[in-house]
Design a protein around this motif. Structure first.
Motif, PDB file in Angstrom:
ATOM      1  N   ASP A 276      -7.664   3.307   2.597  1.00 13.32           N
ATOM      2  CA  ASP A 276      -6.374   3.968   2.417  1.00 13.32           C
ATOM      3  C   ASP A 276      -5.266   3.261   3.195  1.00 13.32           C
ATOM      4  O   ASP A 276      -4.178   3.043   2.668  1.00 13.32           O
ATOM      5  N   PHE A 277      -5.539   2.898   4.457  1.00  8.34           N
ATOM      6  CA  PHE A 277      -4.558   2.239   5.312  1.00  8.34           C
ATOM      7  C   PHE A 277      -5.251   1.193   6.185  1.00  8.34           C
ATOM      8  O   PHE A 277      -6.452   1.284   6.424  1.00  8.34           O
TER       9      PHE A 277
ATOM     10  N   PHE B 101       2.522   1.445   6.046  1.00  3.78           N
ATOM     11  CA  PHE B 101       2.864   1.090   4.669  1.00  3.78           C
ATOM     12  C   PHE B 101       3.334  -0.352   4.538  1.00  3.78           C
ATOM     13  O   PHE B 101       3.616  -0.824   3.443  1.00  3.78           O
TER      14      PHE B 101
ATOM     15  N   TYR C  17      -5.052  -2.096   0.669  1.00  7.58           N
ATOM     16  CA  TYR C  17      -4.694  -0.812   1.257  1.00  7.58           C
ATOM     17  C   TYR C  17      -4.056   0.080   0.184  1.00  7.58           C
ATOM     18  O   TYR C  17      -2.929  -0.152  -0.246  1.00  7.58           O
ATOM     19  N   ARG C  18      -4.845   1.061  -0.248  1.00  2.00           N
ATOM     20  CA  ARG C  18      -4.519   1.895  -1.404  1.00  2.00           C
ATOM     21  C   ARG C  18      -3.180   2.609  -1.269  1.00  2.00           C
ATOM     22  O   ARG C  18      -2.345   2.531  -2.171  1.00  2.00           O
ATOM     23  N   ARG C  19      -2.959   3.305  -0.199  1.00  2.00           N
ATOM     24  CA  ARG C  19      -1.728   4.100  -0.083  1.00  2.00           C
ATOM     25  C   ARG C  19      -0.478   3.220  -0.073  1.00  2.00           C
ATOM     26  O   ARG C  19       0.479   3.513  -0.790  1.00  2.00           O
TER      27      ARG C  19
ATOM     28  N   ASP D   6       2.393   3.299  -2.963  1.00  2.00           N
ATOM     29  CA  ASP D   6       3.789   3.498  -2.584  1.00  2.00           C
ATOM     30  C   ASP D   6       4.664   2.397  -3.189  1.00  2.00           C
ATOM     31  O   ASP D   6       5.724   2.672  -3.760  1.00  2.00           O
TER      32      ASP D   6
END
Length: 138
Positions: free
Chosen positions: A46-47, A62, A91-93, A97
């Motif tokens: 995710d991050f 991000f 990194y998915r998020r 974004d």
């Protein structure tokens, strides 16, 4: 059901969904480009970790879409014993974004991040990486 109605039942791609997308994108890259990486492992998180954010001097979780960790064939990857496999972290998020704020498709973004993480690690020019992305689209 209309195309817009399809979105009513869709959620954001999961970690597994994005990993499958990345594996498919990697498989479409030219053989000579993939050969630079040795046995590459693609991981989707995710991050980035706090350690990676600090090391990369990121201001926000991000800020990083992906990261290459490893040693390529040009740097002697096959001659070093006991070395972990080369890894690409997506990194998915942050990718989602970025996707929400731009006109590119999610698949194009994933391919772009893969190519650029590998390419920058091996010192390829932006022109070289653009050519590789175009070849992957064929």
């Amino acid at each position: 059901m209309s195309e817009s109605g399809d979105w009513l039942k869709r959620g954001a791609p999961s970690l597994g969904d994005m990993e499958a997308m990345a594996e498919e994108a990697y498989a479409r890259l030219p053989d000579e480009f993939r050969a630079l990486c040795g046995n590459l492992v693609i991981r989707v998180e995710d991050f980035p970790t706090d350690e990676v954010l600090k090391e990369m001097e990121a201001e926000s979780p991000f800020d990083l879409l992906g990261l290459f960790q490893g040693i390529g064939l040009a740097q002697g990857y096959e001659t070093v014993a006991g070395v972990l496999p080369n890894m690409i972290f997506l990194y998915r998020r942050p990718i989602l974004d970025y996707w929400a704020e731009n006109e590119e498709t999610l698949g194009d973004i994933v391919t772009h991040v893969l190519v650029h993480e590998i390419g920058h690690h091996f010192g390829l020019s932006d022109d070289d990486m653009e050519r590789i992305e175009e070849e992957a689209d064929r």
